[in-house]
Design a protein around this motif. Sequence first.
Motif, PDB file in Angstrom:
ATOM      1  N   PRO A  45       0.825  -1.217   0.000  1.00 18.15           N
ATOM      2  CA  PRO A  45       0.000   0.000   0.000  1.00 18.15           C
ATOM      3  C   PRO A  45       0.856   1.262   0.000  1.00 18.15           C
ATOM      4  N   VAL A  46       0.219   2.376  -0.387  1.00 18.26           N
ATOM      5  CA  VAL A  46       0.892   3.668  -0.394  1.00 18.26           C
ATOM      6  C   VAL A  46       0.345   4.492   0.776  1.00 18.26           C
ATOM      7  N   THR A  47       1.245   5.110   1.519  1.00 16.96           N
ATOM      8  CA  THR A  47       0.863   5.880   2.709  1.00 16.96           C
ATOM      9  C   THR A  47       1.028   7.372   2.428  1.00 16.96           C
ATOM     10  N   ILE A  48       0.049   8.165   2.855  1.00 13.23           N
ATOM     11  CA  ILE A  48       0.135   9.617   2.702  1.00 13.23           C
ATOM     12  C   ILE A  48      -0.081  10.266   4.074  1.00 13.23           C
ATOM     13  N   THR A  49       0.239  11.555   4.140  1.00  8.48           N
ATOM     14  CA  THR A  49       0.033  12.318   5.375  1.00  8.48           C
ATOM     15  C   THR A  49      -1.030  13.373   5.121  1.00  8.48           C
ATOM     16  N   LEU A  50      -2.110  13.326   5.892  1.00  2.89           N
ATOM     17  CA  LEU A  50      -3.226  14.258   5.726  1.00  2.89           C
ATOM     18  C   LEU A  50      -2.942  15.575   6.457  1.00  2.89           C
ATOM     19  N   PRO A  51      -3.727  16.618   6.172  1.00  2.02           N
ATOM     20  CA  PRO A  51      -3.459  17.937   6.757  1.00  2.02           C
ATOM     21  C   PRO A  51      -3.383  17.957   8.283  1.00  2.02           C
ATOM     22  N   THR A  55      -1.997   9.340   8.930  1.00  4.05           N
ATOM     23  CA  THR A  55      -1.199   8.699   7.879  1.00  4.05           C
ATOM     24  C   THR A  55      -1.881   7.424   7.385  1.00  4.05           C
ATOM     25  N   PRO A  56      -2.976   7.557   6.645  1.00  3.05           N
ATOM     26  CA  PRO A  56      -3.657   6.364   6.138  1.00  3.05           C
ATOM     27  C   PRO A  56      -2.880   5.709   5.005  1.00  3.05           C
ATOM     28  N   SER A  57      -3.115   4.402   4.827  1.00  2.00           N
ATOM     29  CA  SER A  57      -2.522   3.649   3.730  1.00  2.00           C
ATOM     30  C   SER A  57      -3.620   3.185   2.777  1.00  2.00           C
ATOM     31  N   PHE A  58      -3.300   3.161   1.498  1.00  2.00           N
ATOM     32  CA  PHE A  58      -4.264   2.808   0.464  1.00  2.00           C
ATOM     33  C   PHE A  58      -3.695   1.678  -0.391  1.00  2.00           C
ATOM     34  N   ALA A  59      -4.499   0.648  -0.603  1.00  2.00           N
ATOM     35  CA  ALA A  59      -4.102  -0.421  -1.519  1.00  2.00           C
ATOM     36  C   ALA A  59      -4.360   0.033  -2.952  1.00  2.00           C
ATOM     37  N   LEU A  60      -3.473  -0.329  -3.848  1.00  2.00           N
ATOM     38  CA  LEU A  60      -3.652   0.019  -5.255  1.00  2.00           C
ATOM     39  C   LEU A  60      -4.549  -1.019  -5.923  1.00  2.00           C
ATOM     40  N   THR A  61      -5.458  -0.536  -6.749  1.00  2.00           N
ATOM     41  CA  THR A  61      -6.325  -1.457  -7.480  1.00  2.00           C
ATOM     42  C   THR A  61      -5.834  -1.670  -8.909  1.00  2.00           C
ATOM     43  N   THR A  62      -5.067  -0.690  -9.429  1.00  2.00           N
ATOM     44  CA  THR A  62      -4.513  -0.794 -10.779  1.00  2.00           C
ATOM     45  C   THR A  62      -3.195  -0.027 -10.810  1.00  2.00           C
ATOM     46  N   GLU A  63      -2.250  -0.515 -11.610  1.00  2.33           N
ATOM     47  CA  GLU A  63      -0.996   0.215 -11.800  1.00  2.33           C
ATOM     48  C   GLU A  63      -0.477  -0.048 -13.203  1.00  2.33           C
ATOM     49  N   GLU A  64       0.071   0.992 -13.831  1.00  3.81           N
ATOM     50  CA  GLU A  64       0.630   0.878 -15.173  1.00  3.81           C
ATOM     51  C   GLU A  64       1.833   1.813 -15.269  1.00  3.81           C
ATOM     52  N   HIS A  65       2.872   1.394 -15.971  1.00  9.12           N
ATOM     53  CA  HIS A  65       4.071   2.213 -16.130  1.00  9.12           C
ATOM     54  C   HIS A  65       4.608   2.001 -17.528  1.00  9.12           C
ATOM     55  N   ALA A  66       4.720   3.118 -18.283  1.00  7.52           N
ATOM     56  CA  ALA A  66       5.264   3.048 -19.640  1.00  7.52           C
ATOM     57  C   ALA A  66       6.018   4.339 -19.923  1.00  7.52           C
ATOM     58  N   GLY A  67       7.330   4.238 -20.081  1.00 11.18           N
ATOM     59  CA  GLY A  67       8.134   5.402 -20.415  1.00 11.18           C
ATOM     60  C   GLY A  67       8.095   6.465 -19.338  1.00 11.18           C
ATOM     61  N   ASP A  68       7.714   7.687 -19.738  1.00 10.98           N
ATOM     62  CA  ASP A  68       7.703   8.801 -18.796  1.00 10.98           C
ATOM     63  C   ASP A  68       6.346   9.008 -18.150  1.00 10.98           C
ATOM     64  N   THR A 186      -9.855  18.007   4.948  1.00 10.62           N
ATOM     65  CA  THR A 186      -9.107  17.253   5.961  1.00 10.62           C
ATOM     66  C   THR A 186      -8.642  15.897   5.437  1.00 10.62           C
ATOM     67  N   GLY A 187      -9.225  15.450   4.321  1.00 11.71           N
ATOM     68  CA  GLY A 187      -8.924  14.128   3.791  1.00 11.71           C
ATOM     69  C   GLY A 187      -9.818  13.039   4.334  1.00 11.71           C
ATOM     70  N   ILE A 188     -10.615  13.365   5.356  1.00  9.07           N
ATOM     71  CA  ILE A 188     -11.433  12.362   6.042  1.00  9.07           C
ATOM     72  C   ILE A 188     -12.913  12.626   5.781  1.00  9.07           C
ATOM     73  N   VAL A 189     -13.658  11.587   5.454  1.00  6.98           N
ATOM     74  CA  VAL A 189     -15.113  11.661   5.338  1.00  6.98           C
ATOM     75  C   VAL A 189     -15.709  11.275   6.690  1.00  6.98           C
ATOM     76  N   VAL A 190     -16.438  12.206   7.295  1.00  3.78           N
ATOM     77  CA  VAL A 190     -17.094  11.907   8.562  1.00  3.78           C
ATOM     78  C   VAL A 190     -18.477  11.350   8.274  1.00  3.78           C
ATOM     79  N   PRO A 191     -18.794  10.149   8.762  1.00  6.68           N
ATOM     80  CA  PRO A 191     -20.118   9.574   8.518  1.00  6.68           C
ATOM     81  C   PRO A 191     -21.227  10.503   8.993  1.00  6.68           C
ATOM     82  N   TYR A 192     -22.203  10.672   8.153  1.00  9.85           N
ATOM     83  CA  TYR A 192     -23.290  11.600   8.438  1.00  9.85           C
ATOM     84  C   TYR A 192     -24.372  10.912   9.266  1.00  9.85           C
TER      85      TYR A 192
END
Length: 374
Positions: A45-51, A55-68, A186-192
């Motif tokens: 997974p990829v981890t990011i830092t929110l405002p 520091t949540p982590s996200f699993a990738l569902t698709t990835e592609e890499h070609a050239g630049d 904030t990066g976070i969805v608060v349940p309504y």
Amino acid sequence: MSSGGGREAQLKHTGLRPGWTTGACATAATTAAYTALLTGDFPDPVTITLPKGQTPSFALTTEEHAGDTAMAAVVKDAGDDPDVTHGAVIRSTVRLLPPGSGVVFRAGEGVGTVTLPGLPLDVGEPAINPVPRQLMREHVARVAAAHGGTGDVEVTISVDGGAEIARSTWNPRIGILGGLSILGTTGIVVPYSCSAWIDSIRRGVDVARAGGLTHVAGCTGSTSERTVTGLYDLPEIALLDMGDFAGAVLKYVRRHPVDRLTVCGGFAKLSKLAAGHLDLHSARSQVDKGFLADLARTGGASEGLAAEIAAANTGLAALRLCEAAGVPLGDLVAARARDESLTVLRGAPVAVDVICVDRAGTVVGRSSVRGPGA
């Protein structure tokens, strides 16, 4: 927020599971794609830092890499919130650019384009809001620093099926065409949960009173919280995260008074309060540009300007028209919202002032403090 009230109290006391905004998902996908361009490998997974430091982590569902160019995608998880974008696939395609280009944002399939003025983005820009843009820029810079990149990239954000999903939102009405907006402060969805949120407001008032506070602030979100804190240096327990529930704050404070209540929020939301709405949610009340036109007339607006206001795309567009003409619409809205608040308070011994802000937190309207019978 403290555990006394607001968003954290709502989550803690209901057990509802938070989720991630489209902006957070786009940032995660962008981080993964740019990392792959510089290293050859996608972090998963990829981890990011929110405002606010999470520091949540996200699993990738698709990835592609070609050239630049590299593309990574994540599936949006809105937690227990009934969000129309829950389960949507958010893609970021990152392409290397020449040094000095900076970070350039593009709207891919399923992401809208701004076609009318009055939004925090220029006409013609992809509907990727300022905070998600800044979050992506920060993460691009971090990846560049870690792996020897220049940080000069084109970032194209796409949402699978976004054009269809957008039909269930207000985007077409406000001139965002072709898809969804990439949102989140904030990066976070608060349940309504209406009952849970109102319960947290009441708990916040109780905690403030028990702590001996005489001044509390009802805020529509994190931006207004920062603004009112800067103006009044209030402690954290004085901040009531009222969201859209202005009426809940006013009615509870009416029964459990404090000496002073400051209401702080976005100009458009507080224009609804000024017009007499106590629930400020977009699904249950709308900005009345005819009301704003009438209010502007009381501040010296010409009939021509009033007609422009009535036809404006958004409340913010109406405000900008008045600012250009020297008509203090922000102050007029704040004063009317204060008076509507005092009406709801029904003579309770509470003095009220109202502050209107724009999306950046800049004060665009402010009332004087007024108490019952003044």
